[in-house]
Structures are given as C-alpha cells and as structure tokens.
Enzyme design. Structure first.
Site, mmCIF file in Angstrom:
data_model
loop_
_atom_site.group_PDB
_atom_site.id
_atom_site.type_symbol
_atom_site.label_atom_id
_atom_site.label_comp_id
_atom_site.label_asym_id
_atom_site.label_seq_id
_atom_site.Cartn_x
_atom_site.Cartn_y
_atom_site.Cartn_z
ATOM 1 N N VAL A 1 -2.943 -8.878 5.938
ATOM 2 C CA VAL A 1 -1.686 -8.384 6.506
ATOM 3 C C VAL A 1 -2.025 -7.475 7.686
ATOM 4 C CG1 VAL A 1 0.402 -7.033 6.052
ATOM 5 C CG2 VAL A 1 -0.517 -8.547 4.293
ATOM 6 N N HIS B 1 -1.919 -4.066 0.505
ATOM 7 C CA HIS B 1 -2.004 -4.003 -0.961
ATOM 8 C C HIS B 1 -0.742 -4.569 -1.616
ATOM 9 C CE1 HIS B 1 -4.648 -0.447 0.202
ATOM 10 N NE2 HIS B 1 -5.476 -1.167 -0.523
HETATM 11 P P1 AMP Z 1 -9.096 -1.394 -1.028
HETATM 12 O O1 AMP Z 1 -8.065 -0.457 -1.568
HETATM 13 O O2 AMP Z 1 -9.424 -1.178 0.405
HETATM 14 O O3 AMP Z 1 -10.312 -1.487 -1.922
HETATM 15 O O4 AMP Z 1 -8.443 -2.830 -1.078
HETATM 16 C C1 AMP Z 1 -7.920 -3.358 -2.269
HETATM 17 C C2 AMP Z 1 -7.553 -4.794 -2.051
HETATM 18 O O5 AMP Z 1 -6.589 -4.878 -1.005
HETATM 19 C C3 AMP Z 1 -8.758 -5.649 -1.606
HETATM 20 O O6 AMP Z 1 -8.667 -6.907 -2.237
HETATM 21 C C4 AMP Z 1 -8.543 -5.772 -0.117
HETATM 22 O O7 AMP Z 1 -9.103 -6.939 0.436
HETATM 23 C C5 AMP Z 1 -7.023 -5.831 -0.061
HETATM 24 N N1 AMP Z 1 -6.564 -5.453 1.280
HETATM 25 C C6 AMP Z 1 -6.867 -4.342 1.986
HETATM 26 N N2 AMP Z 1 -6.308 -4.387 3.207
HETATM 27 C C7 AMP Z 1 -5.635 -5.567 3.279
HETATM 28 C C8 AMP Z 1 -4.854 -6.226 4.278
HETATM 29 N N3 AMP Z 1 -4.659 -5.668 5.463
HETATM 30 N N4 AMP Z 1 -4.333 -7.434 3.993
HETATM 31 C C9 AMP Z 1 -4.529 -8.023 2.779
HETATM 32 N N5 AMP Z 1 -5.252 -7.459 1.794
HETATM 33 C C10 AMP Z 1 -5.795 -6.257 2.033
#
Ligand code: AMP
Length: 290
Positions: free
Chosen positions: A179, A40
C-alpha cells in the site's frame, strides 16, 4: 465495532485460538510491530474477508534488530493501534512484552539460509533469524489457519514461506500488495522519521521503480535498467544499499537470455538517516500488462 480483547500471555492466546478453532472458526493472523498504518490495515482487511476471526499481534521484536538499529526509537502507540484495529473488526490483539516472548535464559533461534542469505540477510546479519524465530513463536501462541504478510517486505515473505515449508508449520502464508501513499511512497512505520525534505527525496524511489518497469517492458537490457535506476536515485542524493533486478523467487541474477522469469526490482537505501526498502514485481515481458 467492539474493542478487541488485548491478550498479553502466550498460553492465554493459544487457548483462545484453539477454542475458537474447535468450534469451527477460521482464524486469520496479521503479525505487526505496531505503529499501524493503512499498509497494516489492508492486511487485516484481506484477513477479515477470508476468515471468521482475526488476530493481530503487536510486538516490536528485539531479535530482528541489529545493535546499531532503531529498536529503542521504534515508534510505539498501543492505544492508537488498538483503536484503529477496532475499526477493522479485529477480535484479538496479542501484545506480549519482551519477557513473555523471550523469557530469561531463552537460547533458541531458528537458523535460516537460502532466501535469507542475500540482500537484507547480508546487510542486517541475524535479522531474518530474528524474524523467523518470532514468527514461529507467534504462530505457536496463535495457531491460525492463515497468516498475512505485505509484499513490501518481499524477502521476508520468501524467508517465512521457506520456514513454513521446511518445518512443516500448519499455516497458509498469504501475500498482500504494497500500500502506497497517494504520491507513491510505500507506507512504513519508519516514514515518521522522514523530514519534509527527506520525504520529497524519497519519492524518487517510486518514480525510479516506475521508470525501471517501463524500461523492462520495452525490453531494455537488465544491466542498463539497473544503471539508470542507480543514477536516478543518486541524482537525488539517495544513498543506495542495493537496487537490483532479480528472480522474484530465488533472488538470483536473471540471465539476459531469460527475461520471462518472474522478476522483481529490490531497493534498499538511506534517505537522510532513515533506511527505506521498496520493491516492484515486474510483469512478464510477453504479457499485455507490461
Ligand atoms: P511491520 O509492522 O513493519 O513489521 O509490518 C507488519 C506487516 O505489515 C508485514 O507483513 C509488512 O510487510 C506489512 N506492511 C508494512 N508496510 C506495508 C505496506 N505499505 N503495504 C502492505 N503491507 C505492509
């Protein structure tokens, strides 16, 4: 760095963004469900590099969870999240409650198709409609210039891009790389569910992606790569939901005769009782990066 302002109401959020836009500020928006990690914060870093002010939303969106999914258990820690975001220069944290985003009597949903159909769309009916609905509502509350998503949720990006195009939403969708932890596991808020043994098993997801990429670059047939990928995952008792190589834009199967199509390996699986997804974009076989 100053603590971000926590905003709870849609109207207040919108006024703040519109006022700042009017004074010439470029606004970047990073929507999240909280329980933040470096995946994030990497999105926040991209946004801060490209925009004057950054807003992050923290909202566990009930409309994207199925009835048997982990909405109730989903990890929540607003205090820790705000602390982390303060260190990354976020100006506003939009943290509405469910009633604010989905008021009583609410009955409107974005209907999605196209890239929302296969894979997650089939296995998690209603998931992408819930995602598209909340992203649209969040953008109404925070009409930013740019919105940032992680490549980790590849299909989600395709769905959001399609919605933005189809509905003429005035925002630029930016994709940021996945990441990973040092051992290769893609960071995810759901990794906290993994036991030590689960985590050990889950590392095979990344090594199988790497092996598949190597085979791809060596020109091995897609069917054979997919078969080996599945064998490698199953050998570690990982329950596969899908493990396919597809066209990265259409998510359709790639004809063997056209291996220069932008391709992606998509994986969804269960490790113990935790559902994980991961993916890897494949370089064109004609490139030296392959
Ligand atoms: P979430 O909180 O899981 O809904 O994710 C919020 C945002 O963070 C989304 O755009 C996800 O794709 C991104 N995200 C979650 N995990 C990762 C990661 N490991 N690397 C890059 N972006 C991420």
């Amino acid at each position: 760095m100053p603590t971000p302002l926590i905003v709870r109401k849609r109207a207040e959020m919108r006024n703040l963004i519109l006022t700042n836009r009017a004074s010439g500020k470029r606004i970047g928006f990073v929507p999240t469900m909280g329980s933040l990690h470096q995946g994030h914060t990497s999105l926040v870093e991209h946004a801060t590099a490209e925009c004057d002010d950054v807003i992050t939303s923290i909202f566990v969106n009930p409309s994207q969870f199925g009835p048997d999914e982990d909405y109730k258990e989903y990890p929540r820690d607003l205090h820790a999240d705000v602390h982390l975001l303060a260190q990354h220069g976020v100006r506003w944290v939009f943290a509405p409650d469910v009633q604010e985003m989905f008021p009583p009597g609410d009955s409107t949903r974005v209907e999605v198709s196209g890239p929302a159909k296969p894979y997650e769309g089939t296995l998690r009916p209603g998931h992408f409609s819930g995602v598209a609905t909340v992203v649209l509502r969040l953008l109404q509350s925070a009409p930013a210039h740019k919105i940032y998503f992680g490549a980790k949720d590849w299909q989600q990006i395709l769905v959001v891009r399609q919605m933005v195009r189809d509905l003429g939403v005035d925002v630029e969708v930016v994709t940021c790389p996945t990441v990973r932890d040092k051992d290769g596991l893609a960071m995810s808020s759901r990794n906290t569910y993994l036991s030590e043994t689960d985590r050990e098993q889950a590392l095979t997801i990344y090594s199988s992606l790497q092996q598949a990429k190597k085979h791809w670059c060596n020109g091995i047939a897609i069917n054979k790569i997919e078969k080996d990928l599945k064998t490698m995952l199953s050998a570690k008792k990982i329950q596969i939901e899908y493990a396919d190589i597809v066209d990265a834009e259409s998510l359709q199967k790639i004809p063997e005769s056209n291996p220069s199509t932008p391709a992606i390996i998509l994986i969804a699986c269960r490790v113990g009782s935790t559902r994980l997804i991961d993916n890897l974009l494949l370089p064109s076989q004609t490139l030296s990066s392959c």
